[in-house]
Design an enzyme around this catalytic site. Sequence first.
Site, PDB file in Angstrom:
ATOM      1  N   ASP A 160       0.922   4.177   6.976  1.00 40.63           N
ATOM      2  CA  ASP A 160       1.346   3.594   8.249  1.00 40.63           C
ATOM      3  C   ASP A 160       1.767   2.139   8.151  1.00 40.63           C
ATOM      4  O   ASP A 160       2.165   1.543   9.150  1.00 40.63           O
ATOM      5  CB  ASP A 160       0.213   3.705   9.280  1.00 40.63           C
ATOM      6  CG  ASP A 160      -0.921   2.730   8.991  1.00 40.63           C
ATOM      7  OD1 ASP A 160      -1.143   2.422   7.806  1.00 40.63           O
ATOM      8  OD2 ASP A 160      -1.569   2.272   9.951  1.00 40.63           O
ATOM      9  N   ASP A 202      -3.205   6.997   2.677  1.00 44.55           N
ATOM     10  CA  ASP A 202      -3.716   5.636   2.778  1.00 44.55           C
ATOM     11  C   ASP A 202      -5.032   5.708   3.583  1.00 44.55           C
ATOM     12  O   ASP A 202      -5.314   6.720   4.229  1.00 44.55           O
ATOM     13  CB  ASP A 202      -2.674   4.769   3.501  1.00 44.55           C
ATOM     14  CG  ASP A 202      -3.135   3.342   3.687  1.00 44.55           C
ATOM     15  OD1 ASP A 202      -3.708   2.790   2.735  1.00 44.55           O
ATOM     16  OD2 ASP A 202      -2.947   2.797   4.786  1.00 44.55           O
ATOM     17  N   THR A 243      -6.655   2.797   5.734  1.00 44.73           N
ATOM     18  CA  THR A 243      -6.619   2.103   7.019  1.00 44.73           C
ATOM     19  C   THR A 243      -5.460   2.586   7.871  1.00 44.73           C
ATOM     20  O   THR A 243      -4.300   2.521   7.459  1.00 44.73           O
ATOM     21  CB  THR A 243      -6.505   0.580   6.809  1.00 44.73           C
ATOM     22  OG1 THR A 243      -7.556   0.159   5.948  1.00 44.73           O
ATOM     23  CG2 THR A 243      -6.596  -0.145   8.136  1.00 44.73           C
TER      24      THR A 243
END
Length: 843
Positions: free
Chosen positions: A730, A529, A531
């Site tokens: 996350d 991912d 961000t």
Amino acid sequence: MKHTYHIQGMTCNGCRKHVEQTLSKVEGVSNVSVNLEKEETSIEMESHIPIETFQEALKNDGGSYSIHKPGEHHHKDDSASAKKEKTKEIPASAGSKGTGTFYCPMHCEGDKTYNKPGDCPVCGMDLVEEQNLSVVTSEQWTCPMHPEIVKDEAGACPICGMDLVPMEADSSAEEKTYKKLLKKFWIAVGFTLPIFIIAMSEMIPSNPLYDVMEQKWWNWIQFGLSIPVVFYATWMFFERAYRSIKTWNLNMFTLIGIGAGVAWLFSVFGMLFPDFFPEQFKTESGAVHVYFEAATVILTLVLMGQVLEARAHSKTNSAVKELLKLAPNKAVRVVDGDEEEVSIDQIKKGDILRVKPGDKIPVDGKITEGETTVDESMISGEPIPVNKTTDDKVSSGTINGNQSFLMEAEKVGSDTLLSQIIHMVNDASRSRAPIQKLADTVSGYFVPVVVIISIITFAVWAIWGPEPAYVFALVNAIAVLIIACPCALGLATPMSVMVGVGKGAQNGVLIKNAEALEKMDKIDTLIVDKTGTITEGKPTVEKMGSFVDRFRESDITQLIASLNSSSEHPLAEATVKYGKEQKTETYKVEGFSAVTGKGVEGTVNGKKLDLGNDKMMEYAKATISTAMRDKAQSFQKQGKTVSYLAVDGEVAGYVVIGDKIKETSAKAIKELQDKGIDVIMLTGDNHDTAQAVASELNLSNFKAGMLPENKLDEVKKLQENGHVVAMAGDGINDAPALAKSDVGIAMGTGTDVAIESAMITLVKGDLHGIVKARNLSHKVMRNIKQNLFFALIYNTLGVPVAAGVLFPVFGILLSPMIAALAMSFSSVSVIANALRLKTKSID
């Protein structure tokens, strides 16, 4: 007649097999089939047998498993995992600081635990005590004059009035086991040594001992000296052998018990009834040749192996012990401006604590006043202290620098990061890697095959061996039994897993189970991912602007900050923080809701607001003009994130948010690519922003505008094409893809949902942790393969040599005593090889 019932308490194939065997012994049962996954058994019987009969059979077998009619049970409450959790609450003994939770080092029954020390019911090995945080943090006090007085806090003795003193922690169960075995070992050595000297004296010409008394009397002395060795120091081996045969869980002790037992019983029988044996069994004096020295030396050497194993086992979970040392048991609590020292278990969520320079941080929380540097190396593996200021998070067990600060307790007890790490390491250490199936399969046939080889060896030597043929036959058959070591095979995988998982925890890589370690070594594709994974995940607002004249920049700031005040998203927090910095007054939000992967919506001051990406504007039916899109793209090409604000269906403003790329991301991605791993970035951000980040990181493979379902579909597609996929993320939107991937990797800085969905958690939360995880998995898997090779090649070569295959050509025979020495060191060598992982670097 065929019935299906529910079985509770099973955790592994060993359990399944055991339940099948127990139920098959019930009279009238013709066939039993147990399904481990469904927790069901199908029983075929000649005529109806009441379920109570089966319940009684399982109860008499030890009560570890229970049987019910479908629908008449609490599906999970009484399961082995629930029992395991309950077990942890049972103290080892009054006033003791042991955990009361024990497990088999070979994990014969999966992650099953026991609430008292002893032997594993399957393999017979000494159970090992689990380490947990409650042992360290709970401090008890006692009276030096009246040790029966035990209090949870300091004070005076109610009997004599003396001040209570802190109790010293009891020795761990493994330390007690080691000391007990060591004591027995020295007793065994004390009695075995004279037996060995007497027996070996026969090799001396004109044996001087025979001038003192005849050989038959020396045989009786050997018999007398062997009794403490057999019936005290090593009697546990015979108990374990008997139990293994009774339950048909054949293991190392089966072979030891048969081999040493036959040698000792043969010697006793030969002393009592010498005329029963042919001349080839007798010496020149007419006494039967006895093997008390062989039996006692074999047993003593096996006991030495057990002592060395007990000492080595304490080192395999040293990582957890090191983590336990980090746990403080005292804290300074601030109440109405006054400071008081309290025990850790007295701290409650919301308490304000003062942490002084050099002190360990007592619980997880955030700094409310002051700033400092914190040494987090013990849980992140990074040696450089981290700067902390107001509102920054701090973790239990980390060490404060040279400034004092106040903090608010947010997570206490078992909820702290340190406690969760220890819990995860314990669970992962007991899990079984898929590669262990090989060892389990071989072990299942091992002991019966060795016994058959031993019998064949006896027969071959008795028929074709040189004189005295029966003596050669007996000695070589015993050597075959003694040299075989299924224990080394069983320890090969769990020892490496235990040490590897602990090594990972010390370097900020938390492994949920052994399967993750094995799969991580096989991955060829990594999805990341953007961000919070590639970037810092700490976005900052760089600009807010208006697209229409009727809204000023301050109006846009006010509307966005008001709307986002109800959101917990990192981007939202950045806008709220920006609003506060601009001293903007915020209004109450009504009807707030988040639209996954798109943005948020709500009503502020009667205005319907929609804030988010292009998809959010489509969702709100708000049109983005070409000029607006061009302006947004000018920022996006710089790697910035742009969100649009629509007011009552009209696009009115925008916010530009920057998120710095982590310093370690580029280097980590390069290292992974050099290892042959294809790194793919999937982000919910727009194409221009994604391309800017990908270009900076030399990533040729990326996809933008990805919703949670898109990320999930991408993982499925790669797996269908034969790729082994790891996914690192996350956020909540990453959870489906994390769960579906072969190896889910969660950033420790992320959400609980992401961490729960993942198989590996990186405490520090950067991509270098993935490099560490990959290196760790590679080293652990190589170590496991080395152990399996050592164990298999040892047995493959040792058994034929003991059987005497080298005798016709080289004249070489293997003494049962040498075989016992080799067998003892085979298990120790496997553990020693696993311990080498502690010295390996995974950076």
